[in-house]
Design a protein around this motif. Structure first.
Motif: not given
Length: 73
Positions: A18-23, A26-29, A38-56
């Motif tokens: 959740l933290g990665g996707m939020l941060a 917002l950067i993508g937005w 228009s695709w940048m916000k979705f790329a940001g969400l995907a990058l945040g989810a992948a990064g959050g999973f990696y950190l966990a």
């Protein structure tokens, strides 16, 4: 009853995702708004989810190796 470390990992995973996707969402937005891509916000969400999973997962590995700096455990 579930193992305490498994419950802790699930909580960490949810928090990091959740933290990665939020941060990064917002950067993508913001980049989407500035660059009109228009695709940048979705790329940001995907990058945040992948990064959050990696950190966990990395946090879980370090905890399993006994390198946790948290004095509560």
């Amino acid at each position: 009853m579930k193992n305490e470390t498994e419950v802790s990992f699930r909580k960490d995973l949810i928090a990091y995702l959740l933290g990665g996707m939020l941060a990064w969402g917002l950067i993508g937005w913001g980049l989407d708004y500035l660059l009109q891509l228009s695709w940048m916000k979705f790329a940001g969400l995907a990058l945040g989810a992948a990064g959050g999973f990696y950190l966990a997962v990395m946090h879980r590995k370090e905890r399993a190796q006994g390198r946790d700096a948290d004095p509560r455990t």
